[in-house]
Structure formats: C-alpha cells, structure tokens
Write an enzyme that holds these catalytic residues in place. Structure first.
Site, PDB file in Angstrom:
ATOM      1  N   ARG A  53       0.815  -1.229   0.000  1.00 15.04           N
ATOM      2  CA  ARG A  53       0.000   0.000   0.000  1.00 15.04           C
ATOM      3  C   ARG A  53       0.844   1.274   0.000  1.00 15.04           C
ATOM      4  O   ARG A  53       0.309   2.372  -0.084  1.00 15.04           O
ATOM      5  CB  ARG A  53      -0.999  -0.010   1.170  1.00 15.04           C
ATOM      6  CG  ARG A  53      -2.026   1.114   1.062  1.00 15.04           C
ATOM      7  CD  ARG A  53      -3.063   1.075   2.166  1.00 15.04           C
ATOM      8  NE  ARG A  53      -2.544   0.778   3.464  1.00 15.04           N
ATOM      9  CZ  ARG A  53      -1.907   1.662   4.236  1.00 15.04           C
ATOM     10  NH1 ARG A  53      -1.709   2.895   3.819  1.00 15.04           N
ATOM     11  NH2 ARG A  53      -1.472   1.302   5.415  1.00 15.04           N
ATOM     12  N   TYR A 107     -16.210   8.655 -19.406  1.00 17.48           N
ATOM     13  CA  TYR A 107     -16.659   7.334 -18.948  1.00 17.48           C
ATOM     14  C   TYR A 107     -17.709   7.478 -17.825  1.00 17.48           C
ATOM     15  O   TYR A 107     -17.544   8.287 -16.910  1.00 17.48           O
ATOM     16  CB  TYR A 107     -15.444   6.533 -18.456  1.00 17.48           C
ATOM     17  CG  TYR A 107     -15.808   5.298 -17.697  1.00 17.48           C
ATOM     18  CD1 TYR A 107     -16.525   4.270 -18.317  1.00 17.48           C
ATOM     19  CD2 TYR A 107     -15.475   5.153 -16.362  1.00 17.48           C
ATOM     20  CE1 TYR A 107     -16.885   3.141 -17.613  1.00 17.48           C
ATOM     21  CE2 TYR A 107     -15.833   4.018 -15.648  1.00 17.48           C
ATOM     22  CZ  TYR A 107     -16.545   3.017 -16.276  1.00 17.48           C
ATOM     23  OH  TYR A 107     -16.903   1.904 -15.574  1.00 17.48           O
ATOM     24  N   ASP A 178      -8.033  10.933 -19.480  1.00 12.90           N
ATOM     25  CA  ASP A 178      -8.199   9.484 -19.471  1.00 12.90           C
ATOM     26  C   ASP A 178      -7.790   9.004 -20.864  1.00 12.90           C
ATOM     27  O   ASP A 178      -8.481   9.254 -21.852  1.00 12.90           O
ATOM     28  CB  ASP A 178      -9.673   9.149 -19.158  1.00 12.90           C
ATOM     29  CG  ASP A 178      -9.899   7.661 -19.016  1.00 12.90           C
ATOM     30  OD1 ASP A 178      -9.142   6.875 -19.621  1.00 12.90           O
ATOM     31  OD2 ASP A 178     -10.852   7.270 -18.303  1.00 12.90           O
ATOM     32  N   LYS A 203      -8.175  -2.501 -19.697  1.00  9.44           N
ATOM     33  CA  LYS A 203      -8.506  -2.544 -21.138  1.00  9.44           C
ATOM     34  C   LYS A 203      -7.267  -2.918 -21.965  1.00  9.44           C
ATOM     35  O   LYS A 203      -6.834  -4.037 -21.888  1.00  9.44           O
ATOM     36  CB  LYS A 203      -9.087  -1.196 -21.573  1.00  9.44           C
ATOM     37  CG  LYS A 203     -10.040  -0.558 -20.581  1.00  9.44           C
ATOM     38  CD  LYS A 203     -11.251  -1.416 -20.271  1.00  9.44           C
ATOM     39  CE  LYS A 203     -12.163  -0.666 -19.298  1.00  9.44           C
ATOM     40  NZ  LYS A 203     -13.123  -1.471 -18.623  1.00  9.44           N
TER      41      LYS A 203
HETATM   42  C1  LIG Z   1     -12.494   5.083 -20.532  1.00 13.85           C
HETATM   43  C2  LIG Z   1     -12.564   4.378 -19.217  1.00 13.85           C
HETATM   44  N1  LIG Z   1     -11.979   4.922 -18.150  1.00 13.85           N
HETATM   45  C3  LIG Z   1     -12.030   4.327 -16.932  1.00 13.85           C
HETATM   46  C4  LIG Z   1     -12.700   3.148 -16.745  1.00 13.85           C
HETATM   47  C5  LIG Z   1     -12.738   2.525 -15.374  1.00 13.85           C
HETATM   48  O1  LIG Z   1     -11.823   1.469 -15.317  1.00 13.85           O
HETATM   49  P1  LIG Z   1     -11.960   0.204 -14.342  1.00 13.85           P
HETATM   50  O2  LIG Z   1     -13.154  -0.572 -14.775  1.00 13.85           O
HETATM   51  O3  LIG Z   1     -10.651  -0.514 -14.549  1.00 13.85           O
HETATM   52  O4  LIG Z   1     -12.093   0.740 -12.961  1.00 13.85           O
HETATM   53  C6  LIG Z   1     -13.328   2.535 -17.834  1.00 13.85           C
HETATM   54  C7  LIG Z   1     -14.044   1.256 -17.646  1.00 13.85           C
HETATM   55  O5  LIG Z   1     -14.786   0.804 -18.490  1.00 13.85           O
HETATM   56  C8  LIG Z   1     -13.263   3.163 -19.104  1.00 13.85           C
HETATM   57  O6  LIG Z   1     -13.859   2.641 -20.185  1.00 13.85           O
END
Ligand SMILES: Cc1ncc(COP(=O)(O)O)c(C=O)c1O
Length: 385
Positions: A53, A107, A178, A203
């Site tokens: 951690r 997202y 992001d 992803k």
């Molecule tokens: C563009 C994007 N950012 C962040 C996330 C969140 O990621 P996690 O599911 O690994 O927490 C996602 C999840 O689908 C996403 O598509």
C-alpha cells in the site's frame, strides 16, 4: 540521467514495450521479473519501507517503469482499477472551494463519481462539451483542474488536447486525461502538454480480458502528492496482477497496431453498408474531428460505434445473430466484443440525457480484437443479412 534511462527515452515504442522496466534478476539470471509475493519486508538494512500500500514493491516498480517509458512520464502509480486511479487523482488535487471543468461525455463511472459526490466535498464543477474554446470560457478564478477524455466512450468524439493544455497552462490549472481508449501506442498526451495521464489498465494495457488495474503517469512532483493520497485511499495492485500486466505490456504495441488496423477496415466496411445508419470512428475522413485526431494520434484506435438502420433490424436481434463477435461489456482485449451502451455502460444515464448525448438505443459499440478482419466482417455481414 542514467544511461539506461536515456536509452529508454530514445527507443521506439515497440522496443520500449519489450525492454523497459522489469526487474534484473541477479540471483538466477532469469530474464523475467520474478513474482515477489511478500507483503512484509525487513527494514533495518534500508531506509525504504517497502509495503504494497506504499506503492513501492518490486513488481509494482517493474511495471511503473515500463509505463513511464511508454507515456514519456517521470513517475507513476499503479492501482487496483481504473476508477481507483481516477478517484485518487481527483481527491489528491481538489479541495473544498475548488472548481473543476469536466468534459461531459467521459466514462460513466467517472461521471457518476463527479456528479454524485463532488458536492459532498464542497467541490464545484462545470460540464463542457468536447471543445477547447468551451473549456476556456468555463474557467473561473477558482478553477483548479480540467478533466478530459479523447476519444470518448461510446461516440468516439475527439477533444483538441493541445488546445486544452494551452488554455490550462496559461492559468496554472492542472490537466488530466483518461487515455484508456487510445492507449500509449496511439496517443501520448504528456507530449501534447497534459499534466497527468490516467488509464484503466483493465482494457488495452492488460489486453486479455483477465485482469483489473489502473495507472496514473505524470511528473515526479505531481506523482509525489498523488502517491501520498493513494497511500491513504489504499487502492494498490497485488504482485500477481502486476506480473500478468508486465507480461501483457510486452505485446502492447503489436496488439494495438493490429487492433487499430482491423478497426479501420471494419469502420470503412460498415460506413458503406446499406443497413448501417452511421459510424463513429475518428479514422474516417467523414468524422467531424478527423483533422484534430490526425494531428494528435499516431493511430485512430480500435474502438468504434455504429447505428443500425432500425427499418431493417434492431440491435438486440443483431447481437443474437453474431457467431464470432461476443456481446460483452468492457473493451481492449484480443477478442472482438460488442455492446449496446444504452443497456450497459450508460444504463445509469437517463433515457433523456442519453438522447441529448446522441446515444440511441440502437447504437452499438465495438471493441475490435486481433482476429483476422475478414472473419470479423463475415460475422457482421451474416448477422446483418
Ligand atoms: C475510458 C474508461 N476509463 C475508466 C474506466 C474505469 O476502469 P476500471 O473498470 O478498470 O475501474 C473505464 C471502464 O470501463 C473506461 O472505459
């Protein structure tokens, strides 16, 4: 700068994926990073207190160094999910009384955290469309942070990243992007002037639909503050998943290049099919921000969305007829998957807001894998026929 560090920054991305980061196993000479299962480390012989951690175990460090090379960052932190990465950055940089500018079609999970919880912490925010001028005009004296995503989910809209970075830099405002959809193979936002990059590593970074993780990459100074907040919030990643992730990153560029190539072919095919009403893919010249995408992305990515003509068939009928492409949530894996955003990623968004955003019930989002494009197109054709 050490010789190794200098070498890492001049390597091409394909070589960086394979050769940067890792852990030199001087005990056995093995060329892979061993999995260090310890969560407890002796401390008398060293000044460093190692603890999962504290985000400083050997397996965490091995991956962070590779990701830093891929994104051109000085330092980074690995998390147990993309959302742990995103929420930690926001909580580290924002305080009560601050204002944040948030791109409106980010997202759904990030959107839900901001709209559902910021007011409890006394943080104000303005939602803006994907347009750098709109970002500029939303700036207030208390604006501390701008959060963007490009390309967006699920409509593949593009934000002018350089434009946003420029308006923020002038006023000393932090910028966060992001970069999940593009991956470091197709886009490096730090080189475009953005301060902090976040990823859902679940992803493309993981790429095999078998792990959940997140990452934040930035300058040494910003990461120091983010790591301190991370130590409080505690969303750290275990050694076994770090090891899986490190192995996946070695093939990141070959995977994403193939996925991007396949997506380009499928987008072209779909846009010429009479049963398809519209296709959203930033690599199509008809995309409204094609030129911006071309100026800031190495490749246009492997995500696309399209709308079937409801006169011929609805999305649910179509999904049931697919034989190779799997209806499933998430994205970025080696296998091609498809989903209806209205009933999956954007299910929590009201029908009215979805309509306003341009997400129809018939919209389908495709995450293109590494299969042969001919097989994927054949599956789409038989399902449409
Ligand atoms: C563009 C994007 N950012 C962040 C996330 C969140 O990621 P996690 O599911 O690994 O927490 C996602 C999840 O689908 C996403 O598509």
């Amino acid at each position: 700068m050490s010789i190794q560090k200098r070498k890492e920054t001049i390597m091409k991305i394909e070589t960086q994926c394979v050769h940067t980061g890792g852990f030199e196993d001087t005990l056995t000479g093995g060329i892979n990073t061993p999995i260090f299962t310890s969560s407890v480390y002796r401390y008398l012989e060293t000044d460093i207190r190692i603890y999962p951690r504290y985000f400083n175990t050997p397996n965490q460090n091995a991956v962070v160094r590779k990701l830093c090379a891929l994104e051109g960052a000085q330092d980074g932190v690995l998390f147990s999910s993309g959302m742990a990465a995103i929420t930690t950055v926001l909580m580290a940089l924002l305080s009560s009384g601050d204002h944040a500018i948030i791109q409106d079609d980010i997202y759904g999970g990030t959107h839900a955290f901001i709209t559902g919880h910021f007011s409890r912490y006394g943080i104000e925010y303005t939602l803006v469309p994907n347009n750098a001028e709109e970002v500029d005009s939303a700036i207030q004296p208390s604006t501390k942070l701008i959060f963007i995503e490009s390309p967006t989910n699920p409509l593949l809209k593009i934000m002018d990243i350089r434009g946003v970075a420029a308006v923020a830099r002038k006023r000393g405002i932090f910028t966060v992007i992001d970069n999940t959809f593009a991956s470091p193979v197709n886009q490096n936002p730090l080189a475009l002037g953005i301060d902090i990059v976040v990823h859902s590593g679940t992803k493309y970074l993981g790429g095999h639909s078998d792990l959940c993780c997140g990452a934040v990459l930035s300058s040494g100074a910003l990461i120091e503050g983010i790591r301190k907040m991370a130590q409080n919030l505690g969303g750290s990643l275990n050694a076994l998943t770090c090891s899986l992730l490190e192995r996946s990153l070695k093939t990141l560029s070959v995977r994403v290049e193939r996925q991007t190539e396949n997506a380009k072919g499928i987008a072209r095919f779909l846009s010429s099919h009479p049963r398809v009403k519209s296709v959203n893919y930033p690599g199509l010249e008809s995309h409204p921000q094609y030129e911006i995408a071309r100026s800031q992305m190495r490749g246009f990515g492997a995500m696309l969305s399209f709308e079937l003509d409801p006169v011929f068939l609805n999305s649910r009928q179509f999904l049931k007829k697919l034989m190779l492409i799997t209806p499933a949530v998430s994205l970025g894996g080696v296998e091609t998957i498809i989903c209806e955003p209205a009933t999956t990623s954007h299910q929590k968004v009201s029908a009215e807001v979805r309509r306003r955003m341009g997400i129809s019930d018939n919209l389908l989002r495709l995450s293109v894998g590494i299969e042969h494009a001919d097989d994927l197109i054949e599956d789409l054709v038989q399902a449409m026929d």
